[in-house]
Write an enzyme that holds these catalytic residues in place. Structure first.
Site, short mmCIF file in Angstrom:
data_model
loop_
_atom_site.label_atom_id
_atom_site.label_comp_id
_atom_site.label_asym_id
_atom_site.label_seq_id
_atom_site.Cartn_x
_atom_site.Cartn_y
_atom_site.Cartn_z
N PRO A 1 0.82 -1.22 0.00
CG PRO A 1 -0.07 -1.09 2.15
CD PRO A 1 0.67 -2.00 1.23
CD GLU B 1 0.82 -4.91 11.27
OE1 GLU B 1 0.92 -3.80 10.71
OE2 GLU B 1 -0.27 -5.38 11.63
CG ASP C 1 -10.87 -2.38 -22.00
OD1 ASP C 1 -12.02 -2.69 -22.36
OD2 ASP C 1 -10.01 -3.20 -21.63
NE ARG D 1 -9.00 -5.97 -20.02
CZ ARG D 1 -9.99 -6.61 -20.60
NH1 ARG D 1 -10.25 -7.87 -20.31
NH2 ARG D 1 -10.73 -6.01 -21.52
N1 SAM Z 1 1.30 -2.55 7.69
C1 SAM Z 1 1.22 -2.32 6.28
C2 SAM Z 1 0.96 -0.86 6.02
O1 SAM Z 1 0.13 -0.28 6.75
O2 SAM Z 1 1.52 -0.29 5.08
C3 SAM Z 1 0.10 -3.13 5.64
C4 SAM Z 1 0.38 -4.58 5.58
S1 SAM Z 1 -0.91 -5.45 4.76
C5 SAM Z 1 -1.93 -5.93 6.10
C6 SAM Z 1 -0.17 -6.97 4.26
C7 SAM Z 1 0.30 -7.02 2.83
O3 SAM Z 1 -0.79 -6.80 1.96
C8 SAM Z 1 1.35 -6.00 2.41
O4 SAM Z 1 2.64 -6.44 2.77
C9 SAM Z 1 1.15 -5.92 0.92
O5 SAM Z 1 1.88 -6.92 0.23
C10 SAM Z 1 -0.33 -6.21 0.74
N2 SAM Z 1 -1.16 -5.02 0.49
C11 SAM Z 1 -2.05 -4.46 1.33
N3 SAM Z 1 -2.65 -3.40 0.78
C12 SAM Z 1 -2.15 -3.29 -0.47
C13 SAM Z 1 -2.38 -2.37 -1.53
N4 SAM Z 1 -3.22 -1.36 -1.43
N5 SAM Z 1 -1.69 -2.56 -2.68
C14 SAM Z 1 -0.81 -3.57 -2.81
N6 SAM Z 1 -0.54 -4.46 -1.83
C15 SAM Z 1 -1.20 -4.32 -0.67
#
Ligand code: SAM
Length: 259
Positions: A92, A119, A172, A157
């Site tokens: 994220p 996490e 698209d 795609r």
């Molecule tokens: N503690 C992290 C933070 O707040 O930035 C979030 C960890 S999340 C619970 C677990 C995993 O989900 C991350 O390591 C990532 O690989 C994936 N993930 C969660 N949200 C994502 C997003 N918006 N885009 C891409 N990967 C995501």
């Protein structure tokens, strides 16, 4: 295209390897997906892959060693095919994915995607081995698997001949055939349903008129739903004369309505 995914939940990828357009592209060899589970590289007798965060706090953190084992195996597999893969962590905290970024990804010969859990991943692994971090949007998922699949579906795609003519990505939303705008509305049989008839022009068989109507609808939708896209295209001087003409007409109509 050759892809490796490092994931603690390889079975989740059946969603794209066993269904629809993505599965067809994989069967036809347009894309190869290899799954590596860091758990298989854990040296610990419980095969654990995570531990508590230094400094305390909630949750667990993915450790470097199992991930590194999986990454080395994936890199060796790529190297045996003469490929050097870019390493991408779905997170994220990465740059937010767009169609433009997807199109760039689709030109790569090999990618290694990393799905985090808990996490997240020990920062030292990210600093040392990750080339790019990408997010699928400003919200947090429980794991990176869905994000990897979103990216892979969007990439597929764009691969040459991965889609049949009928579901071509060229028209698209955001695509070149739509001049970067949102797609127009679509209708199918029957001609009248829910007391709503199909827009008459679509039954006319007049290709030029249909094309004009579709462009007009695309501009209208983009104006109503995503004016930021039009702003962006305007800034880049990327609005075609046709789109500019439709836009000024629509804006005139809105002004007239307000009077
Ligand atoms: N503690 C992290 C933070 O707040 O930035 C979030 C960890 S999340 C619970 C677990 C995993 O989900 C991350 O390591 C990532 O690989 C994936 N993930 C969660 N949200 C994502 C997003 N918006 N885009 C891409 N990967 C995501």
């Amino acid at each position: 295209m050759w892809v490796a995914v490092l994931t603690l939940f390889p079975d989740m990828f059946k969603a794209i390897t066993e269904h629809g357009v993505t599965s067809r592209a994989i069967d036809e060899g347009k894309l190869e997906i290899n799954l590596w589970n860091p758990r298989d590289f854990s040296k610990n007798k419980y095969q654990s892959v995570d531990d508590r965060p230094f400094g305390g706090g909630p949750g667990m953190v993915m450790q470097v060693e199992p991930l590194l084992g999986a990454l080395e195996a994936a890199k060796a597999a790529a190297a045996s095919l003469g490929k050097q893969a870019k390493v991408v962590y779905l997170s994220p905290q990465g740059k937010v994915l767009s169609q433009k970024a997807v199109n760039t990804f689709a030109k790569h010969d090999a990618l290694i995607l990393i799905a985090g859990r808990y996490e997240g991943i020990d920062e030292r692994f990210i600093e040392t081995f990750v080339d790019e971090e990408w997010s699928i949007g400003d919200y947090v998922l429980s794991g990176g698997e869905l994000a990897c699949m979103v990216l892979l579906d969007a990439i597929i795609r764009q691969l040459p001949e991965a889609l049949g003519h009928d579901d071509s990505a060229y028209f698209d939303s955001f695509a070149e055939g739509n001049q970067g705008l949102l797609d127009c509305p679509h209708y199918t049989r029957p001609e009248v349903i829910l007391a709503k008839p199909v827009p008459e022009v679509l039954l006319s068989g007049h290709h030029e008129k249909i094309k004009d109507w579709r462009l007009q609808q695309s501009v209208l939708r983009t104006l109503e739903r995503r004016p930021d896209i039009l702003e962006q295209l305007k800034k880049q001087d990327a609005l075609s004369k046709d789109v500019e003409k439709i836009l000024s007409q629509l804006l005139k109509e809105t002004e007239a309505d307000l009077k």
